[in-house]
Design an enzyme around this catalytic site. Structure first.
Site, PDB file in Angstrom:
ATOM      1  CE1 TYR A 184       3.572   9.431  10.322  1.00 20.30           C
ATOM      2  CE2 TYR A 184       5.248   9.803  12.000  1.00 20.30           C
ATOM      3  CZ  TYR A 184       4.852   9.237  10.807  1.00 20.30           C
ATOM      4  OH  TYR A 184       5.749   8.467  10.094  1.00 20.30           O
ATOM      5  CB  THR A 235      -0.944   0.023   1.215  1.00 17.20           C
ATOM      6  OG1 THR A 235      -0.191   0.222   2.425  1.00 17.20           O
ATOM      7  CG2 THR A 235      -1.738  -1.278   1.319  1.00 17.20           C
ATOM      8  N   GLY A 236       0.336   2.342  -0.528  1.00 18.52           N
ATOM      9  CA  GLY A 236       1.117   3.562  -0.643  1.00 18.52           C
ATOM     10  C   GLY A 236       2.326   3.349  -1.524  1.00 18.52           C
ATOM     11  CB  SER A 258       5.828   8.388  -4.368  1.00 17.10           C
ATOM     12  OG  SER A 258       4.969   8.646  -3.272  1.00 17.10           O
ATOM     13  CB  ILE A 318       9.152   3.921   2.136  1.00 13.79           C
ATOM     14  CG1 ILE A 318      10.176   4.842   2.816  1.00 13.79           C
ATOM     15  CG2 ILE A 318       9.309   2.492   2.654  1.00 13.79           C
ATOM     16  CD1 ILE A 318       9.963   5.030   4.311  1.00 13.79           C
TER      17      ILE A 318
END
Length: 266
Positions: free
Chosen positions: A156, A13-14, A17, A19
């Site tokens: 976060y 996932t993600g 771009s 990492i």
């Protein structure tokens, strides 16, 4: 070292771009088959064009801040790859520098939706296939700030600490068939930092400085032994190792890839 990842099915996932993309490249180099998920459809298309020269790649454009996006990503992966997901890499996330007093309830909830609940939902959707197949690896991208918090991004940090607790709990629950670990990167120069309105810009707002000066100030406070930001590739190589048979006795672990930012013994 032979990591024995050839033909393994890896859902990231993600992955458009930073990492996530570096991790996709690392797995592709090992011959794994990829399912890449991100809300950035253009970035996914570029990643697929690049990596399809090396391995089988499918992409799903979906917003993982909601349950529907996660469901779509996992179901399409299972359909494409014959009901198999060998490795799940929970990488998607966001970070903005904001003081505690500036965070409203909806800010906390939005952070948890993308940073924490995206992983919970992806794991929930993926585990039945891993259990059925009798094998699997789950690796979640957390943060050094989950173990050594700073002042500028409390929502976060708390969401990432929750991921560490989830990792430990699932490792106990899912062994021996499924291994569950996390990486905890330190400062890594990725689009999460550099994009307009990203972490560097919001850090500048918090400190009343331009983005570059604010980042340098934050790093000076951490007194990192290696004295520099990390690269996405340095995190990706650890993730790939942890997914492999070379790490077959590793579960419930939090692997720091942080340049020495965390000073504690645990």
């Amino acid at each position: 070292m032979n990591l024995n990842l050839n033909d393994k099915v890896v859902l990231i996932t993600g992955a458009a771009s930073g990492i996530g993309l570096a991790t996709a490249r690392s797995f592709a180099a090992e011959g794994a088959r990829l399912s890449l998920v991100d809300r950035d459809a253009e970035g996914l298309a570029k990643a697929k064009e690049e990596l399809s020269a090396h391995t089988e790649v499918m992409v799903t454009a979906a917003d993982l801040a909601g349950a529907e996006g996660v469901r779509l990503a996992v179901e399409s992966t299972l359909e494409t790859y014959g009901g198999v997901i060998d490795v799940l890499v929970n990488n998607v996330g966001q970070c903005f520098a904001r003081r505690f007093d500036d965070l409203r309830d909806e800010d906390w909830l939005a952070t948890f939706e993308i940073n924490f609940m995206s992983a919970v939902r992806a794991i929930r959707a993926t585990l039945p296939a891993m259990r059925r197949n009798g094998r699997g690896v789950i690796i979640t991208n957390a943060s050094d700030l989950a173990r050594q918090p700073e002042a500028a991004q409390p929502d976060y940090q708390v969401s990432k600490a929750a991921l560490l607790s989830l990792t430990k709990s699932l490792a106990l629950h899912e062994g021996p068939a499924v291994r569950v670990n996390a990486v905890a990167p330190g400062p890594v120069w990725t689009p999460l930092w550099t994009r307009p309105g990203g972490f560097a810009d919001t850090l500048g707002t918090v400190h009343g400085q331009d983005a570059k000066a604010a980042v340098e100030y934050e790093l000076s406070k951490r007194q990192m032994p290696l004295g520099r930001l990390g690269t996405p590739e340095e995190v990706a190589s650890v993730i790939t190792f942890m997914a492999s048979d070379a790490a077959s006795f590793v579960t419930g672990s939090i692997w720091g890839v942080d340049g020495g930012t965390v000073r504690g013994l645990l």
